[in-house]
Design a protein around this motif. Structure first.
Motif, short mmCIF file in Angstrom:
data_model
loop_
_atom_site.label_atom_id
_atom_site.label_comp_id
_atom_site.label_asym_id
_atom_site.label_seq_id
_atom_site.Cartn_x
_atom_site.Cartn_y
_atom_site.Cartn_z
N GLN A 644 0.83 -1.21 0.00
CA GLN A 644 0.00 0.00 0.00
C GLN A 644 0.87 1.26 0.00
O GLN A 644 0.55 2.24 -0.69
CB GLN A 644 -0.93 -0.02 1.22
CG GLN A 644 -2.01 -1.10 1.16
CD GLN A 644 -2.78 -1.21 2.45
OE1 GLN A 644 -2.41 -0.59 3.45
NE2 GLN A 644 -3.86 -2.01 2.43
N GLU A 647 2.15 1.74 -3.55
CA GLU A 647 1.13 2.27 -4.45
C GLU A 647 0.85 3.74 -4.17
O GLU A 647 0.62 4.53 -5.10
CB GLU A 647 -0.16 1.45 -4.30
CG GLU A 647 -0.02 0.02 -4.83
CD GLU A 647 -1.23 -0.83 -4.51
OE1 GLU A 647 -2.09 -0.36 -3.72
OE2 GLU A 647 -1.31 -1.96 -5.04
N LEU A 648 0.88 4.13 -2.90
CA LEU A 648 0.67 5.52 -2.55
C LEU A 648 1.78 6.42 -3.12
O LEU A 648 1.49 7.50 -3.66
CB LEU A 648 0.61 5.65 -1.02
CG LEU A 648 0.38 7.08 -0.46
CD1 LEU A 648 -0.96 7.62 -0.94
CD2 LEU A 648 0.46 7.07 1.06
N CYS A 649 3.03 5.93 -3.03
CA CYS A 649 4.15 6.71 -3.58
C CYS A 649 4.02 6.84 -5.10
O CYS A 649 4.34 7.90 -5.67
CB CYS A 649 5.47 6.05 -3.21
SG CYS A 649 5.87 6.13 -1.46
N ILE A 650 3.59 5.79 -5.76
CA ILE A 650 3.42 5.85 -7.22
C ILE A 650 2.34 6.88 -7.58
O ILE A 650 2.50 7.67 -8.51
CB ILE A 650 3.04 4.46 -7.76
CG1 ILE A 650 4.22 3.48 -7.60
CG2 ILE A 650 2.64 4.55 -9.22
CD1 ILE A 650 5.39 3.74 -8.49
N ARG A 651 1.25 6.89 -6.83
CA ARG A 651 0.19 7.86 -7.12
C ARG A 651 0.68 9.30 -6.94
O ARG A 651 0.38 10.18 -7.75
CB ARG A 651 -1.00 7.61 -6.20
CG ARG A 651 -1.78 6.34 -6.51
CD ARG A 651 -3.13 6.34 -5.81
NE ARG A 651 -3.72 5.00 -5.83
CZ ARG A 651 -3.66 4.15 -4.81
NH1 ARG A 651 -3.05 4.49 -3.70
NH2 ARG A 651 -4.22 2.96 -4.91
N LYS A 652 1.45 9.51 -5.88
CA LYS A 652 1.98 10.86 -5.66
C LYS A 652 2.92 11.28 -6.79
O LYS A 652 2.90 12.43 -7.23
CB LYS A 652 2.73 10.90 -4.32
CG LYS A 652 1.81 10.88 -3.11
CD LYS A 652 2.61 11.01 -1.82
CE LYS A 652 1.68 11.02 -0.61
NZ LYS A 652 2.45 11.13 0.66
N LEU A 654 2.79 10.26 -9.89
CA LEU A 654 1.98 10.53 -11.09
C LEU A 654 1.27 11.88 -10.99
O LEU A 654 1.12 12.58 -12.00
CB LEU A 654 0.95 9.42 -11.27
CG LEU A 654 1.48 8.09 -11.83
CD1 LEU A 654 0.41 7.02 -11.75
CD2 LEU A 654 1.96 8.27 -13.27
N CYS A 655 0.87 12.25 -9.80
CA CYS A 655 0.09 13.49 -9.64
C CYS A 655 0.96 14.72 -9.47
O CYS A 655 0.61 15.80 -9.96
CB CYS A 655 -0.85 13.36 -8.44
SG CYS A 655 -2.07 12.04 -8.60
N LYS A 667 5.57 6.71 -15.78
CA LYS A 667 4.49 6.06 -16.54
C LYS A 667 4.92 4.69 -17.07
O LYS A 667 4.16 3.73 -17.03
CB LYS A 667 4.07 6.97 -17.69
CG LYS A 667 3.38 8.26 -17.23
CD LYS A 667 3.03 9.15 -18.41
CE LYS A 667 2.36 10.44 -17.94
NZ LYS A 667 2.05 11.35 -19.07
N VAL A 670 4.97 2.30 -14.14
CA VAL A 670 3.64 1.90 -13.71
C VAL A 670 3.13 0.74 -14.56
O VAL A 670 2.55 -0.24 -14.05
CB VAL A 670 2.67 3.10 -13.79
CG1 VAL A 670 1.22 2.64 -13.63
CG2 VAL A 670 3.02 4.11 -12.71
N ASP A 674 2.29 -3.00 -13.13
CA ASP A 674 0.98 -3.62 -13.30
C ASP A 674 1.10 -5.04 -13.85
O ASP A 674 0.29 -5.92 -13.53
CB ASP A 674 0.11 -2.77 -14.24
CG ASP A 674 -0.36 -1.50 -13.55
OD1 ASP A 674 -0.33 -1.46 -12.32
OD2 ASP A 674 -0.71 -0.54 -14.26
#
Length: 860
Positions: A644, A647-652, A654-655, A667, A670, A674
């Motif tokens: 988790q 995944e949180l670090c990846i979202r940050k 990307l954003c 990208k 990611v 996946d």
């Protein structure tokens, strides 16, 4: 050029004259630049129509172009042959043949290389090649320039190996009869000699005897010494082609005659050919013919013919072992003394006391003597075989000492290269040369150190295990080894030869196999961390990082391991310099390679993820490239919280990522993440090998902790028993009446406790035995991957492997019962459960329980 200062101009006659000189110098400087420019006519002449095909352009340039353009076409011939062989043979090759008649040296050399390339690439069949190219090669073979002639000769010799026998016989051998006659030029006869040696291996013995040997004899008796020497060197190839019988009757008499030739180069060629053909002569020929010749060569080399000394010293090892079976004890001793004399040639004068009597050596003589001693160093392993390794200390140790301390670097360099061979030959007596190992490690020349380091792990292993039956290390008798190793590393670090430093650090990964964990911790481990933090060469930093990880992997004290891990995270992962944070990511890669997944997740997973907020784009970019490996260390459901976080670090990223390059890599990462499959705690067939390897690493890490606790318990138990004995002695002295009663009670308590815990003590005893030998079970450093090598217990000699692991490295134990007990302690040794992730904590709890039990026993 004097500067012209315009602020204070002097218009006197002398000053004007100086200005004119300056202007003339400037025009001289510019003149070559103007001359190098092309005129419009020259540019027009060098311009080629762009619409022409490659074949048409090649034909045009060969017909009307300049020499440099023609040379370019010839160099491009292999490409044309690959693209369009038929048109190239039909249109381009005839033009090249015409141009080569008047071509310069550069085009000739280029053509020889291109023809050889076409042959090696097999662009056309050998029949087509011989029909199209062979005649051009033979035509240019006797070029007036010696370099061009040799280039075409090398091409022809390569072609002869590929040509069919009939083609060689008709196109090369038959014309060779006329080319080898005395009426031909010297160059033609020299070419014939070299072709003769190549042709002799092409045909059967009877054809060689009938058609080749008459020409060979003729050339061996040529009036020119260059021809005789050249043909003499080809006699080896001729002998291999005609067999043993003809060699004895034809070649050997020619060699004996050439060995007495008036030309020194001919005698030298005869001597070297005799040495190379020793295996083809029987015992009678060697004793009656070869040995007298060799003895005369040795006697004359010092008296009348020093020119043969270098060659004699180079071939002496092969010569002594080739004639070993026919030597009498006196001859054996004579050749050994001759070798000793050559080994110190040119050094005897240094011991003289009267300077007037010293022989003034010329520079040429000095170089010759250095070459002789270097050849003696090269032949030293062969001479050990000659005298038998058992007699090394008595016969050759003094020479070994002299060669290792020779004043010239090339001699010591050669000894450093052959040191490993010497150590292998000495076997159980290898400890006798440990002083020379320390000497070469401390040599002032880094070239010598670089040569020695190449086989340093193997040398140290032989020093450790050579001739040992009780498992004790001979390195304990080498107190200077560790200071020599540290000094060598520091000298390499202060030099400009970073490749030597990198190589040294890579080889130092073998030290856990050689010395104790504490010695590595205090003398080497912190030094590796300093190199990572302060060195400016990236390959050196990476080598130090990997070696540090190996040291950490086999460190036997939990406190020291935690200290190193904390320093890696604080000084590298959280360092002020982005360069250090990049090296932290490199170190994490090595951690994932050498340690188990649980170890990485426990200590390094979250510090790595923290770098997603790094202010430097290069750090974030490198981290994104590393994330797939980081994710592969997770196991579900044990590491669900870590997944988790990932995944949180990846979202940050990307954003919030603003750097375009980093965002592109994010990208891409990611998509790769996946597609990845995460392994689960349960054993899965698709991850069989990787899981098995990881579980073995985890088991080894658990054993390190368990052994550390057992050693601590042993030390504390020994201390407590000593204190109890002291107290009993004091009581006994104070009150003699109660001593007997007290002794009985102590004996009863001890016997009672031992009877109740005999199984536990036996288990601990067996673990302690293995604990003492664990330091010798680290992996051998000569393998690039620390986890893919055989492991051997030097104390027991047992090796073991886990089925399905292939060549993967496993710890070896002589007691299978321990494997069962270890499995009971950790849940499942072969297939550990998810709770084995907390190995360090479980070991601590276990040790506390053991301590309480021991205290209860002692209070009784």
């Amino acid at each position: 050029v004097r500067p012209i200062i315009f602020s204070k101009m002097d218009f006197s006659h002398s000053s004007l004259f100086g200005y004119i000189e300056d202007l003339q110098e400037l025009t001289i400087i510019e003149r070559p630049v103007r001359r190098s420019l092309k005129t419009p006519e020259e540019i027009e002449r060098l311009t080629v129509d762009e619409e022409l095909s490659d074949i048409e352009r090649a034909v045009y340039l060969l017909s009307s172009g300049q020499d440099i353009q023609g040379t370019s076409v010839v160099a491009n011939l292999p490409v044309l042959m690959r693209q369009n062989p038929a048109e190239t043979l039909r249109r381009v090759l005839p033009k090249i043949r015409e141009v080569l008649h008047v071509a310069g040296v550069e085009m000739q050399l280029t053509a020889a290389v291109s023809f050889l390339t076409v042959l090696q690439e097999e662009s056309v069949s050998i029949h087509t090649y011989s029909h199209s190219f062979l005649h051009i090669i033979l035509q240019n073979l006797e070029h007036r320039d010696a370099g061009v002639s040799n280039a075409w000769l090398e091409t022809l010799l390569a072609v002869i190996e590929a040509l069919p026998k009939e083609t060689v016989r008709h196109e090369i051998l038959n014309p060779l009869v006329s080319k080898a006659q005395l009426s031909q030029t010297l160059q033609s006869r020299l070419v014939s000699c070299k072709i003769m040696g190549k042709v002799a291996n092409k045909f059967e013995a009877h054809i060689v005897k009938r058609e080749v040997l008459p020409l060979v004899k003729s050339l061996c008796q040529d009036v020119e010494y260059e021809v005789r020497a050249c043909m003499c060197r080809q006699l080896e190839h001729v002998a291999r082609g005609i067999g043993t019988e003809l060699t004895k009757t034809v070649v050997l008499p020619e060699l004996v005659e050439l060995a007495r030739d008036e030309g020194s180069s001919v005698r030298l060629a005869a001597f070297e050919t005799l040495v190379n053909l020793l295996d083809m002569f029987d015992a009678d020929d060697r004793s009656q013919t070869v040995l007298p010749l060799v003895k005369s060569f040795c006697e004359k080399s010092f008296k009348t013919d020093e020119s043969i000394l270098v060659s004699l010293s180079f071939h002496l090892g092969k010569l002594c072992n080739g004639l070993y079976g026919i030597f009498t004890p006196e001859q054996h001793l004579r050749f050994l003394e001759f070798y000793k004399k050559l080994s110190t040639l040119g050094l005897q004068q240094e011991n003289g006391h009267n300077d007037n009597q010293l022989h003034l050596q010329t520079l040429e003589q000095e170089k010759k003597y250095i070459s002789v001693r270097k050849n003696c160093a090269y032949n030293f392993p062969a001479m050990i075989v000659f005298v038998d390794p058992k007699n090394f200390h008595l016969e050759l140790y003094s020479i070994f000492f002299c060669l290792c301390h020779d004043p010239e670097v090339p001699v010591r360099y050669t000894m450093a290269i052959s040191f490993f061979e010497v150590a292998k030959l000495l076997n159980s007596d290898v400890y006798t040369i440990h002083k020379e190992l320390v000497t070469l490690l401390q040599d002032e020349s880094l070239e010598v150190l670089d040569a020695l380091v190449g086989h340093l792990p193997e040398i140290l292993e032989l020093m450790t295990n050579g001739g040992e039956n009780n498992g004790e290390s001979k390195l304990l008798s080498i107190p200077d080894l560790i200071p020599a190793l540290t000094t060598a590393e520091q000298r390499a670090a202060t030099s400009l030869k970073w490749r030597t430093h990198e190589k040294l650090l890579q080889k130092y990964a073998c030290l856990p196999h050689i010395i104790s964990s504490d010695q590595i911790y205090y003398r080497f481990l912190h030094r590796m961390l300093t190199i990572i933090l302060t060195n400016n060469v990236l390959p050196v930093q990476k080598a130090a990082a990997r070696t540090l990880c190996v040291y950490l992997r086999y460190n036997r004290k939990q406190e020291q391991r935690h200290e190193v891990i904390q320093k890696l995270i604080e000084q590298l992962g959280q360092g002020k310099s982005y360069w250090n944070r990049l090296r932290f990511l490199d170190t994490c890669e090595f951690i994932m390679e050498l340690f188990s997944k649980s170890f990485f997740c426990k200590y390094f997973f979250l510090p790595v993820l923290e770098l997603t907020h790094d202010p430097v784009a290069n750090v974030r970019m490198k981290l994104c490239c590393l994330l797939p490996k980081v994710k592969s260390t997770l196991k579900i459901p044990t590491d669900k919280h870590l997944l988790q976080q990932l995944e949180l670090c990846i979202r940050k990223l990307l954003c919030q990522e603003k750097d375009k390059d980093v965002l592109t890599i994010v990208k891409r990462t990611v998509l790769e993440l996946d597609r990845m499959e995460i392994s689960v705690d349960a054993f899965q067939k698709r991850f069989y090998e990787n899981d098995l390897l990881d579980q073995e690493k985890e088991r080894q890490e658990h054993l390190l902790l368990e052994m550390e606790q057992l050693e601590k318990e042993k030390q504390k138990n020994e201390g407590r028993s000593t204190n109890i004995n002291d107290k009993m002695f004091e009581k006994k002295r104070r009150d003699s009446k109660t001593s007997s009663v007290l002794a009985k009670s102590i004996n009863l308590s001890i016997s009672g406790s031992s009877s109740g815990t005999s199984a536990g003590k036996e288990e601990k005893k067996s673990k302690l035995v293995r604990s003492q030998s664990f330091s010798s079970q680290v992996l051998h450093p000569k393998y690039s991957n620390i986890d893919k090598c055989p492991n051997k217990n030097s104390a027991t000699g047992y090796t073991s492997s886990v089925p399905g692991m292939g060549k993967s490295c496993m710890l070896s134990f002589s007691d299978d019962s321990f494997r069962t007990r270890a499995a009971g302690n950790s849940g499942n040794a072969a297939f550990p459960s998810s709770s084995s992730r907390n190995l360090f904590n479980s070991a601590d709890q276990k040790s506390n329980g053991n301590k309480e039990g021991q205290s209860r026993k002692m209070s009784m």
